[in-house]
Motif scaffolding. Structure first.
Motif, short mmCIF file in Angstrom:
data_model
loop_
_atom_site.label_atom_id
_atom_site.label_comp_id
_atom_site.label_asym_id
_atom_site.label_seq_id
_atom_site.Cartn_x
_atom_site.Cartn_y
_atom_site.Cartn_z
N LYS A 13 0.82 -1.21 0.00
CA LYS A 13 0.00 0.00 0.00
C LYS A 13 0.85 1.26 0.00
CE LYS A 13 -0.75 -0.01 5.03
NZ LYS A 13 -1.80 -0.16 6.08
N ASN A 14 2.14 1.12 0.33
CA ASN A 14 3.04 2.26 0.31
C ASN A 14 3.83 2.36 -0.99
OD1 ASN A 14 2.38 3.08 2.99
ND2 ASN A 14 3.68 1.43 3.78
N PHE A 15 3.57 1.44 -1.93
CA PHE A 15 4.22 1.47 -3.24
C PHE A 15 3.49 2.46 -4.15
CE2 PHE A 15 6.76 -2.67 -3.96
CZ PHE A 15 7.28 -2.60 -2.68
N SER A 16 4.23 3.04 -5.09
CA SER A 16 3.58 3.77 -6.18
C SER A 16 2.97 2.74 -7.14
CB SER A 16 4.60 4.62 -6.92
OG SER A 16 5.52 3.80 -7.63
N SER A 17 2.08 3.20 -8.00
CA SER A 17 1.46 2.28 -8.96
C SER A 17 2.51 1.69 -9.90
CB SER A 17 0.38 3.01 -9.78
OG SER A 17 0.92 4.13 -10.45
N GLY A 18 3.51 2.50 -10.26
CA GLY A 18 4.57 2.00 -11.13
C GLY A 18 5.40 0.91 -10.48
N MET A 19 5.68 1.05 -9.21
CA MET A 19 6.44 0.03 -8.48
C MET A 19 5.65 -1.27 -8.41
SD MET A 19 7.87 2.47 -5.42
CE MET A 19 8.57 1.15 -4.41
N ALA A 20 4.34 -1.18 -8.17
CA ALA A 20 3.50 -2.37 -8.09
C ALA A 20 3.46 -3.11 -9.42
CB ALA A 20 2.08 -1.99 -7.65
N VAL A 21 3.40 -2.36 -10.52
CA VAL A 21 3.38 -2.98 -11.85
C VAL A 21 4.72 -3.66 -12.13
CG1 VAL A 21 3.36 -2.47 -14.32
CG2 VAL A 21 1.60 -1.51 -12.84
N ARG A 22 5.82 -3.02 -11.74
CA ARG A 22 7.13 -3.64 -11.94
C ARG A 22 7.23 -4.96 -11.18
NH1 ARG A 22 10.60 1.46 -10.27
NH2 ARG A 22 12.15 -0.12 -9.70
N LEU A 23 6.72 -4.99 -9.96
CA LEU A 23 6.75 -6.21 -9.16
C LEU A 23 5.88 -7.29 -9.81
CD1 LEU A 23 7.89 -7.30 -6.46
CD2 LEU A 23 5.68 -6.72 -5.43
N ALA A 24 4.71 -6.89 -10.31
CA ALA A 24 3.80 -7.86 -10.94
C ALA A 24 4.41 -8.45 -12.21
CB ALA A 24 2.47 -7.18 -11.26
N PHE A 25 4.98 -7.60 -13.07
CA PHE A 25 5.59 -8.08 -14.31
C PHE A 25 6.75 -9.01 -14.01
CE2 PHE A 25 8.44 -8.10 -17.87
CZ PHE A 25 7.61 -8.16 -18.97
N ALA A 26 7.60 -8.60 -13.08
CA ALA A 26 8.78 -9.40 -12.74
C ALA A 26 8.39 -10.77 -12.22
CB ALA A 26 9.63 -8.66 -11.71
N THR A 27 7.27 -10.85 -11.50
CA THR A 27 6.79 -12.14 -10.98
C THR A 27 6.16 -12.97 -12.09
OG1 THR A 27 6.35 -11.09 -8.84
CG2 THR A 27 5.37 -13.24 -9.22
N ALA A 28 5.28 -12.33 -12.88
CA ALA A 28 4.55 -13.05 -13.93
C ALA A 28 5.47 -13.63 -14.98
CB ALA A 28 3.52 -12.12 -14.57
N VAL A 29 6.56 -12.92 -15.29
CA VAL A 29 7.45 -13.35 -16.37
C VAL A 29 8.24 -14.60 -15.98
CG1 VAL A 29 9.57 -12.08 -15.83
CG2 VAL A 29 8.83 -12.32 -18.21
N GLN A 30 8.21 -14.95 -14.69
CA GLN A 30 8.94 -16.12 -14.21
C GLN A 30 8.14 -17.42 -14.31
OE1 GLN A 30 12.10 -16.48 -13.16
NE2 GLN A 30 12.51 -14.35 -13.68
N THR A 31 6.94 -17.38 -14.87
CA THR A 31 6.09 -18.57 -14.90
C THR A 31 6.49 -19.57 -15.98
OG1 THR A 31 4.50 -17.41 -16.34
CG2 THR A 31 4.11 -17.33 -13.96
N ASP A 32 7.41 -19.20 -16.88
CA ASP A 32 7.90 -20.08 -17.94
C ASP A 32 6.76 -20.70 -18.73
OD1 ASP A 32 9.80 -21.34 -19.50
OD2 ASP A 32 9.86 -23.12 -18.22
N PRO A 33 5.91 -19.87 -19.35
CA PRO A 33 4.75 -20.39 -20.08
C PRO A 33 5.09 -20.84 -21.49
CG PRO A 33 4.78 -18.02 -20.21
CD PRO A 33 5.98 -18.41 -19.38
N ASP A 34 4.17 -21.57 -22.10
CA ASP A 34 4.27 -21.90 -23.52
C ASP A 34 3.65 -20.79 -24.36
OD1 ASP A 34 5.29 -24.63 -23.11
OD2 ASP A 34 3.32 -25.00 -22.26
N ILE A 35 2.62 -20.11 -23.79
CA ILE A 35 1.88 -19.08 -24.50
C ILE A 35 1.75 -17.85 -23.61
CG2 ILE A 35 -0.33 -18.48 -25.59
CD1 ILE A 35 -0.76 -21.54 -25.98
N LEU A 36 2.12 -16.69 -24.14
CA LEU A 36 1.96 -15.43 -23.42
C LEU A 36 0.83 -14.62 -24.06
CD1 LEU A 36 5.06 -16.15 -22.81
CD2 LEU A 36 5.31 -13.70 -22.39
N LEU A 37 -0.04 -14.08 -23.23
CA LEU A 37 -1.09 -13.17 -23.67
C LEU A 37 -0.74 -11.79 -23.12
CD1 LEU A 37 -4.18 -15.41 -22.81
CD2 LEU A 37 -2.87 -15.35 -24.94
N VAL A 38 -0.40 -10.87 -24.01
CA VAL A 38 0.15 -9.57 -23.60
C VAL A 38 -0.81 -8.46 -24.01
CG1 VAL A 38 2.11 -8.00 -23.80
CG2 VAL A 38 2.49 -10.48 -23.89
N ASP A 39 -1.39 -7.78 -23.01
CA ASP A 39 -2.35 -6.71 -23.28
C ASP A 39 -1.78 -5.38 -22.84
OD1 ASP A 39 -4.52 -5.14 -23.77
OD2 ASP A 39 -5.92 -6.21 -22.48
#
Length: 252
Positions: A150-176
């Motif tokens: 809750k003390n993060f900026s919105s940009g910091m939260a998005v960086r954390l989310a992307f960095a986590t999501a990209v580690q899932t090693d998927p076969d298919i990425l859906l990028v919006d």
């Protein structure tokens, strides 16, 4: 499905009912009924008889104006929404980069949210633990790992989310539109990571208003408008058609 097919969409349709009169509270509902009021809805057809195939290892673009059904399509491919009719066949593990950070809890620390979000994205606790340092390094948020979100900026939260999501090693990425988040430096970092995943032969579907990005990444793309496919094929030609339609609409 053939082995060289990653996604096959056949006659897909999805509609939503939009209420004309919004009643927020239970009291408003009861008063409306006592007065003899009836609920009226408008049917909005987000997708209308959409069919296409994406080959394994292909980066496929989806373009179109706002409200054309692009995000609805990705949510159906991700299993977030269900179609009204038609079929969707997906061959492989999917990682949806749609609304980054959905599932984050503001009263938890960055570290706790990495484990929470990673589990939502399909990783085991052991897998998250192995990737934890890489997630923090990519997000550049190591010094904030014990700070509540809750003390993060919105940009910091998005960086954390992307960095986590990209580690899932998927076969298919859906990028919006994920390549448009964060500051310029982080956007370049995201683009480089997507390009790295692309070179590994993963299948990627990119939804974006950035036509230059679509032309750079995708050999083929599809143009949606009002839920229907207007053009599909070689990216340059489809983008030209989109620009022609947009110019004609602006002059009308």
């Amino acid at each position: 499905m053939n082995n060289d097919e990653a996604i096959v969409v056949d006659h897909l349709s999805k509609g939503f009912r939009i209420p004309h009169d919004r009643k927020v509270t239970v009291y408003e509902h009861i008063v409306g009924l006592l007065k003899g009021g009836k609920y009226s809805y408008e049917q909005f057809q987000a997708l209308d008889d959409v069919s296409f195939t994406v080959r394994r290892g292909e980066t496929f673009g989806v373009i179109g104006p706002n409200g054309s059904g692009k995000s609805t399509l990705l949510k159906i491919l991700a299993g977030v929404l269900y179609p009204d009719s038609g079929t969707v066949r997906v061959n492989g593990k999917v990682a949806p980069f749609l609304e980054l950070g959905v599932g984050f809890q503001p009263d938890l620390t960055a570290k706790e949210n990495i484990f929470l979000y990673g589990s939502i994205m399909g990783l085991t606790r052991k897998e998250i633990g192995k990737r934890y340092d890489e997630i923090l390094d990519f997000s550049e948020l190591r010094r904030f790992e014990n700070m509540k979100l809750k003390n993060f900026s919105s940009g910091m939260a998005v960086r954390l989310a992307f960095a986590t999501a990209v580690q899932t090693d998927p076969d298919i990425l859906l990028v919006d539109e994920v390549l448009a988040v964060g500051d310029e430096a982080f956007q370049r970092k995201c683009s480089a990571k997507i390009e790295e995943i692309r070179r590994e032969g993963k299948t990627i579907i990119v939804v974006s208003h950035a036509l230059g990005t679509v032309q750079e990444l995708c050999e083929r793309c599809m143009l949606l408008k009002n839920g229907r496919i207007l053009a599909s094929g070689e990216t340059g030609k489809v983008v030209e058609e989109y620009l022609r339609i947009s110019a004609a609409g602006a002059q009308a």
